[in-house]
Write a protein that holds these residues in place. Structure first.
Motif, PDB file in Angstrom:
ATOM      1  N   ILE A 262       0.753  -1.285   0.073  1.00 27.35           N
ATOM      2  CA  ILE A 262       0.073   0.006   0.171  1.00 27.35           C
ATOM      3  C   ILE A 262       0.749   1.312  -0.051  1.00 27.35           C
ATOM      4  O   ILE A 262       1.844   1.323   0.796  1.00 27.35           O
ATOM      5  CB  ILE A 262      -0.909  -0.116   1.271  1.00 27.35           C
ATOM      6  CG1 ILE A 262      -1.882  -1.156   1.243  1.00 27.35           C
ATOM      7  CG2 ILE A 262      -1.633   1.399   1.415  1.00 27.35           C
ATOM      8  CD1 ILE A 262      -2.820  -1.287   2.417  1.00 27.35           C
TER       9      ILE A 262
ATOM     10  N   ALA B  88      -4.455  -5.852   4.631  1.00 28.92           N
ATOM     11  CA  ALA B  88      -5.126  -4.725   4.423  1.00 28.92           C
ATOM     12  C   ALA B  88      -6.661  -5.272   3.758  1.00 28.92           C
ATOM     13  O   ALA B  88      -6.863  -6.530   3.470  1.00 28.92           O
ATOM     14  CB  ALA B  88      -4.811  -4.089   2.935  1.00 28.92           C
ATOM     15  N   ILE B  89      -7.606  -4.391   3.971  1.00 27.55           N
ATOM     16  CA  ILE B  89      -8.917  -4.817   3.418  1.00 27.55           C
ATOM     17  C   ILE B  89      -9.517  -3.663   2.754  1.00 27.55           C
ATOM     18  O   ILE B  89      -8.958  -2.417   2.612  1.00 27.55           O
ATOM     19  CB  ILE B  89      -9.946  -5.321   4.608  1.00 27.55           C
ATOM     20  CG1 ILE B  89     -10.055  -3.700   5.686  1.00 27.55           C
ATOM     21  CG2 ILE B  89      -9.432  -6.207   5.400  1.00 27.55           C
ATOM     22  CD1 ILE B  89     -11.086  -4.065   6.722  1.00 27.55           C
ATOM     23  N   PRO B  90     -10.514  -3.874   1.936  1.00 30.11           N
ATOM     24  CA  PRO B  90     -11.196  -2.600   1.074  1.00 30.11           C
ATOM     25  C   PRO B  90     -11.451  -1.335   2.002  1.00 30.11           C
ATOM     26  O   PRO B  90     -12.103  -1.720   3.363  1.00 30.11           O
ATOM     27  CB  PRO B  90     -12.371  -3.110   0.529  1.00 30.11           C
ATOM     28  CG  PRO B  90     -12.046  -4.492   0.523  1.00 30.11           C
ATOM     29  CD  PRO B  90     -11.369  -4.962   1.602  1.00 30.11           C
TER      30      PRO B  90
ATOM     31  N   SER C 192      -3.531   4.125   4.034  1.00 30.23           N
ATOM     32  CA  SER C 192      -4.433   3.682   3.174  1.00 30.23           C
ATOM     33  C   SER C 192      -4.188   4.415   1.840  1.00 30.23           C
ATOM     34  O   SER C 192      -3.698   5.572   1.463  1.00 30.23           O
ATOM     35  CB  SER C 192      -5.886   4.066   3.485  1.00 30.23           C
ATOM     36  OG  SER C 192      -5.900   5.613   3.518  1.00 30.23           O
TER      37      SER C 192
ATOM     38  N   ASP D 119      -8.234   2.521  -2.516  1.00 28.21           N
ATOM     39  CA  ASP D 119      -9.006   1.374  -2.594  1.00 28.21           C
ATOM     40  C   ASP D 119      -8.974   0.578  -1.240  1.00 28.21           C
ATOM     41  O   ASP D 119      -9.815  -0.015  -0.511  1.00 28.21           O
ATOM     42  CB  ASP D 119      -8.646   0.392  -3.801  1.00 28.21           C
ATOM     43  CG  ASP D 119      -8.922   1.166  -4.783  1.00 28.21           C
ATOM     44  OD1 ASP D 119     -10.056   1.778  -5.173  1.00 28.21           O
ATOM     45  OD2 ASP D 119      -8.013   1.136  -5.883  1.00 28.21           O
ATOM     46  N   TYR D 120      -7.575   0.343  -0.589  1.00 23.32           N
ATOM     47  CA  TYR D 120      -7.560  -0.368   0.663  1.00 23.32           C
ATOM     48  C   TYR D 120      -6.883   0.469   1.850  1.00 23.32           C
ATOM     49  O   TYR D 120      -6.173   1.470   1.499  1.00 23.32           O
ATOM     50  CB  TYR D 120      -6.564  -1.600   0.028  1.00 23.32           C
ATOM     51  CG  TYR D 120      -6.952  -2.536  -0.715  1.00 23.32           C
ATOM     52  CD1 TYR D 120      -7.770  -3.643  -0.204  1.00 23.32           C
ATOM     53  CD2 TYR D 120      -7.059  -2.536  -2.093  1.00 23.32           C
ATOM     54  CE1 TYR D 120      -8.453  -4.774  -0.982  1.00 23.32           C
ATOM     55  CE2 TYR D 120      -7.745  -3.220  -2.846  1.00 23.32           C
ATOM     56  CZ  TYR D 120      -8.281  -4.413  -2.529  1.00 23.32           C
ATOM     57  OH  TYR D 120      -9.072  -5.418  -3.194  1.00 23.32           O
TER      58      TYR D 120
ATOM     59  N   GLU E 225      -4.765  -0.327   5.612  1.00 25.15           N
ATOM     60  CA  GLU E 225      -3.826  -1.147   6.336  1.00 25.15           C
ATOM     61  C   GLU E 225      -4.693  -1.422   7.743  1.00 25.15           C
ATOM     62  O   GLU E 225      -5.032  -0.487   8.429  1.00 25.15           O
ATOM     63  CB  GLU E 225      -2.540  -0.836   6.574  1.00 25.15           C
ATOM     64  CG  GLU E 225      -1.483  -1.401   7.402  1.00 25.15           C
ATOM     65  CD  GLU E 225      -0.212  -0.622   7.601  1.00 25.15           C
ATOM     66  OE1 GLU E 225       0.794  -1.460   7.799  1.00 25.15           O
ATOM     67  OE2 GLU E 225      -0.144   0.461   7.286  1.00 25.15           O
TER      68      GLU E 225
END
Length: 566
Positions: free
Chosen positions: A78, A464-466, A507, A510-511, A513
């Motif tokens: 990221i 990471a996630i959206p 971040s 899109d994603y 941390e």
């Protein structure tokens, strides 16, 4: 009871916005782009709730179909990037103008030439100005003479060295122009001028000893010849003679009224003469005034040029002051005229490249016109406007990646040299100008439009996630089968899901941390923005809305079968 709930709900929905709890942004730092899209999602979700509740209170179906998207938490790189665009500008620029008018005599350069600082660019005809300089010099000389004359009227000086005698005034006395004030004489030596026969005088020489005999007392004094006339004179009886000057030391008793004769080498003078002081001058008042000071008292010795008396009074003091001011005015006039002479030769104020030349040799130029423009192209600069939410992430020294549409396939490195605190507010949003310097500029030119990216933070292997999966309060909805579901919060969640608390880091668009609260393999559920837009639009337009019983879905949303859609 249902009406009571509807009433309370309507009151809550109609409450002023200022009474709502201030929303905290997820993640370690505010960042425009992805996070703002997320809060747009939250705002749209609130709108959905408002529509469903209000329509339910009106006796119509109250639950809407909600579509979830599932995605597993995974490790990825990221980079938190601030981006923007701007226009390139030279390191420095200068527009050369003229303060004078006239004909350009020389302009020995062309567009594209590189010049050093102080290089002569233009020479303008200065013949008229040369005459003005001469006139200014004459005026200054006249003013200085007038000032010296005014000083002489105030400060009375000795014209010769000698003893002050016959002082006739005291401090405070009023004097008139031409009045005798004192006498200054050198009585240490007296001179006697007498005639000798021409034939004898021809053999005399300067420095030869002589004897002086005083009339009356017949006292003889020693002296020496100081001058011999070179021409003959004829006295009565056709005597041909020459004048000889003899100096005699004064022991203190001799005066200028004493007469005497002389002899040289046994030859007597043809006549007698009167002794004269070596020097004597009379001090007179040049103008009317008051004696302000006696600088040398009676009997005191004054050197030539030394102030003996000082006069005062309004008239004399005003004359001195006026004469002094006239001198200064004349000096300023000369300085200005000389400065104008310098303006006829125009030099480069900076080192750089000539990018525009308006006038050439032989052209007539008017005052204030632009002659040429110089760019310092040793490096280029651009200004990037950074949003108030992101300015805290920017600091001097950070690297910046620059690209230009005009130079395909190449990127340049810049560095931030200035972060201004003078922000500009437009439409309720404040931005701050950040200056970026680019040293390697091959292919770039001033005026080009470029894009800039500042990497303010980066993580090569971040869980990471959206970004849209992080809800208010840093909560994330995950499946009940996820490993981290063991740490579920007590908050109500759709069937098959739980909420967990997370700590966020950096971040991108899109994603985001996840620093803690999730682990690899957890499955998160969230509502995609485009799905929310479709649902809200349908409800706003009066489309079908399904109640809990009709749709069979969970209270907090879900698909037609009561669960999220993968």
């Amino acid at each position: 009871m249902e009406n009571e709930v509807c009433s309370q709900t309507e009151e809550a929905l109609s409450a002023p916005a200022g009474q709502e709890e201030k929303k905290k942004r997820p993640g370690g730092h505010p960042f425009k782009g992805g996070k703002r899209k997320k809060w747009l999602v939250i705002a749209l979700a609130a709108a959905v709730l408002a529509v469903v509740v209000l329509r339910g209170c009106g006796g119509k179906p109250a639950a809407a179909q909600t579509t979830y998207t599932e995605e597993q938490a995974a490790y990825r790189a990221i980079s938190q990037i601030l981006s923007g665009s701007g226009t390139l500008a030279p390191a420095n620029s200068y527009t050369v103008t003229t303060l004078l008018q006239g004909e350009i005599l020389t302009a020995g350069f062309e567009e594209g030439d590189t010049v050093e600082k102080d290089t002569v660019l233009y020479e303008i005809d200065s013949s008229d100005s040369s005459t003005n300089v001469e006139k200014a010099e004459l005026s200054l000389n006249q003013a200085r003479r007038s000032y010296e004359s005014a000083l002489e009227s105030k400060y009375l000086t000795a014209k010769t060295s000698g003893t002050v005698s016959g002082l006739q005034v005291s401090v405070g006395d009023q004097v008139s122009a031409g009045q005798t004030l004192a006498t200054i004489r050198d009585s240490s030596t007296l001179s006697l001028k007498v005639h000798f026969p021409s034939d004898d005088a021809a053999s005399f020489y300067v420095g030869q000893g002589a004897a002086v005999t005083l009339d009356g007392s017949f006292e003889t004094l020693s002296g020496s010849i100081s001058a011999i006339s070179g021409s003959d004179e004829v006295l009565t009886g056709n005597r041909i003679v020459r004048q000889v000057t003899i100096q005699v030391a004064n022991g203190g008793a001799l005066t200028s009224t004493q007469s005497a004769t002389a002899s040289v080498n046994g030859v007597g003078s043809s006549d007698s003469g009167t002794l004269q002081y070596k020097s004597e001058s009379v001090l007179t008042a040049p103008a009317s005034g008051e004696v302000a000071a006696i600088n040398v008292s009676e009997g005191g010795y004054a050197s030539k040029g030394q102030t003996v008396l000082t006069l005062g009074g309004d008239t004399i003091d005003n004359q001195v002051q006026s004469a002094s001011e006239n001198v200064r005015n004349a000096e300023i006039s000369l300085e200005n005229t000389q400065d104008q002479m310098d303006d006829y030769t125009i030099t480069s104020p900076i080192a750089g490249t000539i990018v525009d030349k308006q006038y050439k040799a032989g052209d007539k130029v008017e005052s204030g016109k632009t002659l040429c423009t110089i760019y310092d192209l040793s490096y280029l600069e651009m200004t990037l406007n950074i949003d108030e939410l992101d300015i805290s992430l920017v600091e001097v020294g950070q690297k910046v990646q620059i690209t230009a549409d005009a130079v395909e396939g190449k990127s340049y490195e810049g560095v931030i040299t200035k972060v201004s605190v003078a922000g500009t507010t437009t439409g309720g949003t404040t931005s701050y100008p950040v200056t970026i310097r680019i040293d390697e500029t091959d292919g770039l030119l001033p005026g080009m439009n470029v894009d800039a990216e500042i990497i303010v933070a980066a993580a090569d292997n971040a869980l990471a996630i959206p970004g849209g999966a992080v809800e208010r309060g840093n909560k994330v909805l995950i499946t009940s089968a996820s490993p981290s579901a063991a740490n579920a919060l007590e908050d109500a969640a759709p069937e098959g899901y739980v909420y967990v608390q997370v700590e966020t880091g950096i971040s991108d668009d899109d994603y985001i941390e996840i620093l803690s609260g999730l682990q690899e393999g957890d499955t998160v559920a969230y509502i995609k923005a485009e799905a929310q837009y479709s649902d809200i639009y349908s409800m706003m337009m009066g489309g079908p809305v399904y109640t809990e019983g009709e749709a069979g879905g969970p209270p907090d949303g879900g698909g037609p079968e009561g669960g999220p859609q993968g």
